[in-house]
Design a protein around this motif. Sequence first.
Motif, PDB file in Angstrom:
ATOM      1  N   SER A 145       0.807  -1.225   0.000  1.00 33.88           N
ATOM      2  CA  SER A 145       0.000   0.000   0.000  1.00 33.88           C
ATOM      3  C   SER A 145       0.838   1.272   0.000  1.00 33.88           C
ATOM      4  O   SER A 145       0.320   2.350  -0.291  1.00 33.88           O
ATOM      5  CB  SER A 145      -0.943   0.011   1.203  1.00 33.88           C
ATOM      6  N   THR A 175      -5.933  13.973  -4.468  1.00 34.31           N
ATOM      7  CA  THR A 175      -6.557  14.830  -3.455  1.00 34.31           C
ATOM      8  C   THR A 175      -5.496  15.706  -2.801  1.00 34.31           C
ATOM      9  O   THR A 175      -4.288  15.490  -2.974  1.00 34.31           O
ATOM     10  CB  THR A 175      -7.268  13.994  -2.377  1.00 34.31           C
ATOM     11  N   TYR A 234      -4.964  15.507   3.807  1.00 37.13           N
ATOM     12  CA  TYR A 234      -4.545  14.321   4.548  1.00 37.13           C
ATOM     13  C   TYR A 234      -5.647  13.959   5.549  1.00 37.13           C
ATOM     14  O   TYR A 234      -6.048  14.786   6.362  1.00 37.13           O
ATOM     15  CB  TYR A 234      -3.243  14.586   5.303  1.00 37.13           C
ATOM     16  N   VAL A 288      -3.292  10.067   5.641  1.00 33.23           N
ATOM     17  CA  VAL A 288      -3.036   9.696   4.247  1.00 33.23           C
ATOM     18  C   VAL A 288      -3.666  10.723   3.306  1.00 33.23           C
ATOM     19  O   VAL A 288      -4.820  11.116   3.494  1.00 33.23           O
ATOM     20  CB  VAL A 288      -3.602   8.289   3.936  1.00 33.23           C
ATOM     21  N   ARG A 289      -2.886  11.132   2.322  1.00 35.36           N
ATOM     22  CA  ARG A 289      -3.421  11.949   1.223  1.00 35.36           C
ATOM     23  C   ARG A 289      -3.512  11.040   0.006  1.00 35.36           C
ATOM     24  O   ARG A 289      -2.493  10.636  -0.562  1.00 35.36           O
ATOM     25  CB  ARG A 289      -2.510  13.138   0.931  1.00 35.36           C
ATOM     26  N   ARG A 290      -4.718  10.707  -0.349  1.00 30.48           N
ATOM     27  CA  ARG A 290      -4.912   9.774  -1.452  1.00 30.48           C
ATOM     28  C   ARG A 290      -4.582  10.441  -2.792  1.00 30.48           C
ATOM     29  O   ARG A 290      -4.684  11.667  -2.928  1.00 30.48           O
ATOM     30  CB  ARG A 290      -6.350   9.253  -1.449  1.00 30.48           C
ATOM     31  N   PRO A 291      -4.174   9.648  -3.771  1.00 26.88           N
ATOM     32  CA  PRO A 291      -3.822  10.214  -5.083  1.00 26.88           C
ATOM     33  C   PRO A 291      -4.954  11.071  -5.647  1.00 26.88           C
ATOM     34  O   PRO A 291      -6.129  10.689  -5.603  1.00 26.88           O
ATOM     35  CB  PRO A 291      -3.585   8.968  -5.950  1.00 26.88           C
ATOM     36  N   LEU A 318      -1.858   3.414  -1.577  1.00 26.97           N
ATOM     37  CA  LEU A 318      -2.896   4.118  -0.824  1.00 26.97           C
ATOM     38  C   LEU A 318      -2.744   5.630  -0.905  1.00 26.97           C
ATOM     39  O   LEU A 318      -3.736   6.362  -0.913  1.00 26.97           O
ATOM     40  CB  LEU A 318      -2.858   3.663   0.637  1.00 26.97           C
ATOM     41  N   GLY A 319      -1.509   6.125  -0.946  1.00 23.16           N
ATOM     42  CA  GLY A 319      -1.291   7.563  -0.995  1.00 23.16           C
ATOM     43  C   GLY A 319      -0.071   7.963  -0.196  1.00 23.16           C
ATOM     44  O   GLY A 319       0.694   7.115   0.297  1.00 23.16           O
ATOM     45  N   HIS A 320       0.115   9.259  -0.023  1.00 25.66           N
ATOM     46  CA  HIS A 320       1.252   9.793   0.729  1.00 25.66           C
ATOM     47  C   HIS A 320       0.845  10.037   2.182  1.00 25.66           C
ATOM     48  O   HIS A 320      -0.301  10.369   2.475  1.00 25.66           O
ATOM     49  CB  HIS A 320       1.741  11.083   0.071  1.00 25.66           C
ATOM     50  N   TRP A 321       1.828   9.883   3.078  1.00 23.25           N
ATOM     51  CA  TRP A 321       1.541   9.871   4.520  1.00 23.25           C
ATOM     52  C   TRP A 321       2.206  11.043   5.232  1.00 23.25           C
ATOM     53  O   TRP A 321       3.290  11.503   4.855  1.00 23.25           O
ATOM     54  CB  TRP A 321       2.053   8.564   5.134  1.00 23.25           C
ATOM     55  N   GLN A 335      -5.927   8.147   9.370  1.00 25.57           N
ATOM     56  CA  GLN A 335      -5.934   6.775   8.883  1.00 25.57           C
ATOM     57  C   GLN A 335      -5.731   5.742   9.998  1.00 25.57           C
ATOM     58  O   GLN A 335      -6.481   4.789  10.122  1.00 25.57           O
ATOM     59  CB  GLN A 335      -4.841   6.591   7.821  1.00 25.57           C
TER      60      GLN A 335
END
Length: 446
Positions: free
Chosen positions: A370, A404, A407, A399-402, A379-382, A410
């Motif tokens: 993930s 978007t 954050y 988490v910042r989802r792709p 899942l995205g950047h943390w 999570q």
Amino acid sequence: MATEVCAVCGNPLAARAGRTGRGSVYCSAACRQKAYRERRRPQGLTVQGLIDDIGRQAGRLAPQPADALYSTVSELAASVAQLRRVARTARDTVLDSGDCVTAAPVTQPAGPAPVAHLTETDFAALTEQYRREIQVHCYRMTGSYDEAEDLVQETFLRAWRARDGFQGRASARTWLYRIATNTSLDLLRRTARRPQRYEPVPGMNHGDGEPPARITWLQPYPDDEMPLTEEHEQPESAAVSRETLELVLLAAIQHLPPRQRAALVLRDALGLTAAETAEALETSVASVNSALQRARPALRQHLPRERSDWRAPVPTQDQQAVLDRYMAAVGRLDFDAMATLLTEDVILTMPPNPFWFTGRDAIIDFVRVSLDPGSPMFLGHWRSLPTRANGQLAAANYVRRPGTSVYRAQVLDVLRFADRGHGDRIAEITSFEPHLFPVFGLPLRL
């Protein structure tokens, strides 16, 4: 020379022949803790006093400077929250009695008003003084923050119904602890739940270690909600707060039968005497001692191998540095850096979810799916914020989802550290869902 006696129980103190320095005025740790609790007992909380404090705090509000505005608003919010809890308790007692009129006594007794003569709001103010420590007590008994909150309210309602039977032979605090203990025991009897072992999830590499205990109801407890956590407190205050709230200890306690659990918590965490514990549990001193003889070795069996007792070590600066590096590695999605911070036999669990992993390689394989931007399940950047739970270091992860820009909360990782010969490393991660973030003073979005 007159025999020196304990300032609490009156028993003779140990002889000091040949010893120098300041002598103790207590015969045991239990008496020292009892005296400390009496010194720390909240004094004089009233509904009108709370209202007056809120008025004074509101009067100090000014738009500038910004740091003073923030400080005053925070203080005001805490006072309003406390008044709201008092009002809720008063409202619930009124609804429970079916009548909003409390008969006043014909004569006013000297000293503090007996519990039976308190109005709903005065009774709510009295119980609010002990809310935090009663909630911690219910949390120790159940391992669940949500249930502890409900049990506190049920304790206060039961106390209101039983107020006529309070004779004042014990303090209001001891009386409330007795009710809270039996309220918790009632819940444990109704649920009859016991920890199980995790089962393998098809298609998942769990590692080579033994499946850990699965405690689906286990939740973290915010340090800011603990009583007696100020840095200047005396050492004995730790028995009422952080040292006996470590997450691994709370998990171990959940393996004990309810009455053994209650005896252990009352005696070893709160420092009550055997007689006080027997009174709270409505049993004999012999039964309490028998329960403790079974509970203590059973508890040690469920503690980590490097622990000889249930007194949790205080987090160190080195462990704080490991936490900082852990959060930075998560933010960079740096798997190699994450791996260096974990012990080889690290454990990851996610109550109430069925996922579990034992061993560094299994954990890194799991998170790579993930966290790797090249993975179809990325899942995205943390981003992570440091926090404290159960007296331990923890990380609140967002988490910042792709696609978007926000954050979102999570997972809350509570960390346990161990030194396997290479300095402190993370030996256990317990990951919780984010619904308790606001209780920790954490936003749900960054």
